[in-house]
Design a protein around this motif. Structure first.
Motif, PDB file in Angstrom:
ATOM      1  N   TYR A  25      53.250   2.288  -7.574  1.00  0.00           N
ATOM      2  CA  TYR A  25      52.755   2.986  -6.377  1.00  0.00           C
ATOM      3  C   TYR A  25      52.736   4.485  -6.636  1.00  0.00           C
ATOM      4  O   TYR A  25      53.660   5.044  -7.226  1.00  0.00           O
ATOM      5  CB  TYR A  25      53.652   2.688  -5.163  1.00  0.00           C
ATOM      6  CG  TYR A  25      53.118   3.335  -3.900  1.00  0.00           C
ATOM      7  CD1 TYR A  25      52.151   2.699  -3.139  1.00  0.00           C
ATOM      8  CD2 TYR A  25      53.553   4.600  -3.510  1.00  0.00           C
ATOM      9  CE1 TYR A  25      51.623   3.303  -2.002  1.00  0.00           C
ATOM     10  CE2 TYR A  25      53.036   5.210  -2.378  1.00  0.00           C
ATOM     11  CZ  TYR A  25      52.075   4.557  -1.630  1.00  0.00           C
ATOM     12  OH  TYR A  25      51.546   5.166  -0.508  1.00  0.00           O
ATOM     13  N   CYS A  27      52.001   8.296  -4.753  1.00  0.00           N
ATOM     14  CA  CYS A  27      51.695   9.082  -3.551  1.00  0.00           C
ATOM     15  C   CYS A  27      50.355   9.771  -3.781  1.00  0.00           C
ATOM     16  O   CYS A  27      50.184  10.516  -4.739  1.00  0.00           O
ATOM     17  CB  CYS A  27      52.754  10.152  -3.309  1.00  0.00           C
ATOM     18  SG  CYS A  27      54.305   9.445  -2.778  1.00  0.00           S
ATOM     19  N   CYS A 222      53.825   5.803   3.186  1.00  0.00           N
ATOM     20  CA  CYS A 222      53.950   5.300   1.817  1.00  0.00           C
ATOM     21  C   CYS A 222      54.780   4.019   1.777  1.00  0.00           C
ATOM     22  O   CYS A 222      54.441   3.078   1.054  1.00  0.00           O
ATOM     23  CB  CYS A 222      54.525   6.374   0.901  1.00  0.00           C
ATOM     24  SG  CYS A 222      53.319   7.670   0.571  1.00  0.00           S
ATOM     25  N   HIS A 247      60.621  13.369   0.758  1.00  0.00           N
ATOM     26  CA  HIS A 247      59.676  12.265   0.942  1.00  0.00           C
ATOM     27  C   HIS A 247      60.151  10.948   0.330  1.00  0.00           C
ATOM     28  O   HIS A 247      60.255   9.926   1.018  1.00  0.00           O
ATOM     29  CB  HIS A 247      58.313  12.681   0.386  1.00  0.00           C
ATOM     30  CG  HIS A 247      57.230  11.684   0.590  1.00  0.00           C
ATOM     31  ND1 HIS A 247      56.978  11.087   1.804  1.00  0.00           N
ATOM     32  CD2 HIS A 247      56.320  11.151  -0.282  1.00  0.00           C
ATOM     33  CE1 HIS A 247      55.971  10.247   1.674  1.00  0.00           C
ATOM     34  NE2 HIS A 247      55.553  10.256   0.423  1.00  0.00           N
ATOM     35  N   GLU A 251      61.492   7.518   1.970  1.00  0.00           N
ATOM     36  CA  GLU A 251      60.807   6.233   1.734  1.00  0.00           C
ATOM     37  C   GLU A 251      61.822   5.139   1.371  1.00  0.00           C
ATOM     38  O   GLU A 251      61.740   4.018   1.864  1.00  0.00           O
ATOM     39  CB  GLU A 251      59.820   6.356   0.560  1.00  0.00           C
ATOM     40  CG  GLU A 251      58.488   6.952   0.918  1.00  0.00           C
ATOM     41  CD  GLU A 251      57.549   6.889  -0.284  1.00  0.00           C
ATOM     42  OE1 GLU A 251      57.428   5.825  -0.914  1.00  0.00           O
ATOM     43  OE2 GLU A 251      56.949   7.918  -0.615  1.00  0.00           O
TER      44      GLU A 251
HETATM   45 ZN    ZN Z   1      54.233   9.156  -0.639  1.00  0.00          ZN
END
Ligand code: ZN
Ligand code: AMP
Length: 467
Positions: A25, A27, A222, A247, A251
């Motif tokens: 993944y 961002c 996210c 961030h 998450e």
């Molecule tokens: Zn992100």
């Protein structure tokens, strides 16, 4: 492969959850402005990581979000939504600028040979998923409603600062004791999952939710988008180092509270590109873009090579002098490769040996600088042209510098208009010389020189070639 993991802060052997697929993944960009070359450093290095995993035989599913709502001008949940600020700046709607800058981002990526992820999902497509995750966090007691907003309660976690190595400046982003302090928060590190109240009431995009008409926080985007497409077990999560806190820390808090077990195994963070004034940043307004480099005559792949020449875990300083050095090195390299004649048959034992050197470099925490050295080693290797070209083609699947095609693409001889123009000039020069008009003959010779053409007069007649 050994990869540095911000979780644990050590190089670790990369072992994905499943041997069938690597879930990755990334961002994505906040699309309120052009991506600057600092952002693109991060995306180039992530692209190399993805391609190297594929090169090593893994199946990869790479997911990226597009942040088109909820990223406020301070990472600590205060300030105006960056998208709204961008829309006001350009007198357009938020969706209009989101579309424009998303397209601009992918056009820059294409110029840099950055592959588009398998899934690209704008945050505004996933409002139901965000609401679902926030509802579950409330049901499980990890979240609370206060003053119209929904907050994540960080005191419910055993460990919040999972990356451990935060310095005071990093931490200050999330826990600043400033005039902006949000008195609804139970703990300084709590963060907003869903806004219905903010001092910026003119937020353009809002949706109905169980907690009122509002919009999602940036971090929930996210977590939800990764959960939607990568599932409960994420192998690698990538981003620039500024995303590590708050961030990515947030998450992890949300995703693990929601899923109920460990979520992501490896955290890959790219250090910043700096210029003379420090970290390159969109909010400073005055930044370098791929288009600007192109307008100055640089091939975007020179910037890609510039990034590959240094390790992703070291800050990189941009100067035009160093880019010029890379431009020269790039040109020399593609010329040397173009001059290899494809003679002989591929010697597979030798090819394996040369590819092995490249793998050794990249297996060691993605050492792209040594990976480039492996290309030079191929040029010097004691083997035939076919083997060299085969190996370089293989390595370029990861490096993506157009090492083989670039020269061919630019081959001026393939352009019949250009050939006709050159031949006409040579004819005029011959006529001028026959008429002893030396001034015209010299002017034509200079013109041909500027076109990189050398004219060869010999007893068999006049021929020409590109320099
Ligand atoms: Zn992100
Ligand atoms: P943004 O569009 O601001 O959400 O950022 C997109 C990506 O670029 C994120 O992964 C950031 O961490 C990364 N980034 C931001 N500034 C820089 C920089 N100066 N150098 C490298 N990466 C950066």
């Amino acid at each position: 492969m050994q990869l540095y993991n911000s979780l644990g802060q050590t190089k670790q052997e990369f072992v994905p959850y499943s041997d069938k697929i690597v879930n990755m993944y990334t961002c994505g960009p906040t699309v309120y402005h052009y991506a600057h070359i600092g952002n693109l450093r991060t995306y180039i290095m992530e692209d190399v990581l993805e391609k190297y995993l594929r090169f090593s035989g893994y199946n990869v599913k790479r997911v990226m979000n597009i942040t088109d709502v909820g990223h406020l001008s301070s990472d600590a949940d205060t300030g105006e939504d960056k998208m709204l600020a961008g829309a006001k700046r350009e007198h357009k709607s938020v969706l209009e600028i989101a579309k424009f800058y998303t397209d601009a981002f992918f056009s820059d990526c294409a110029k840099l040979n950055i592959k588009t992820p398998d899934v690209v999902e704008p945050a505004t497509n996933c409002i139901d998923e965000f609401i679902n995750m926030v509802s579950t966090l409330l049901d499980k007691g990890y979240a609370y409603v206060a003053g119209g907003n929904v907050y994540f309660d960080t005191s419910k976690l055993d460990e919040y600062y999972v990356f451990g190595n935060m310095n005071e400046d990093d931490l200050a982003v999330g826990v600043r004791d400033s005039v902006e302090e949000d008195t609804n928060k139970r703990n300084k590190t709590d963060f907003v999952l869903w806004f219905t109240k903010s001092k910026f009431d003119d937020q353009e995009l809002k949706w109905e939710s169980p907690w009122g008409y509002g919009y999602p926080g940036w971090h929930i985007e996210c977590s939800s988008i990764s959960y939607k497409h990568n599932g409960e077990y994420l192998d690698i999560h990538c981003g620039g180092i500024d995303n590590a806190f708050p961030h990515h820390t947030n998450e992890i808090a949300q995703s693990e509270a929601f899923i109920g077990h460990k979520w992501c195994k490896y955290w890959f963070h790219v250090l910043h590109l700096n210029d003379a004034r420090g970290k390159m940043s969109k909010s400073k307004g005055d930044f370098l873009t791929v288009s600007l480099l192109e307008s100055k005559g640089y091939n975007p792949l020179v910037y890609r090579m510039f990034c590959l020449q240094s390790h992703y875990r070291k800050p990189l300083t941009f100067t035009y002098d160093s880019l010029d050095n890379t431009a020269k090195a790039y040109e020399k390299l593609v010329t040397r490769i173009a001059n290899i004649s494809p003679d002989g048959e591929v010697d597979s034992a030798k090819a394996d040996e040369l590819i092995g050197k490249f793998k050794e470099a990249l297996d060691n925490d993605l050492n792209t600088a040594l990976g480039l050295t492996a290309v030079y080693d191929v040029l010097k290797a004691d083997t035939n042209g076919a083997t060299k070209l085969f190996v370089i083609g293989e390595l370029d699947k990861v490096l993506s510098l157009n090492l083989i095609t670039e020269k061919e693409d630019e081959e001026p001889a393939a352009d019949s208009d250009l050939t006709a123009e050159i031949e006409a000039l040579i004819q005029q020069r011959t006529e001028a010389r026959a008429a002893k008009d030396w001034a015209t003959a010299d002017a034509i010779r200079d013109k041909l020189k500027k076109m990189n053409v050398t004219v060869i007069d010999s007893k068999d007649g006049i021929t020409w070639k590109f320099n």
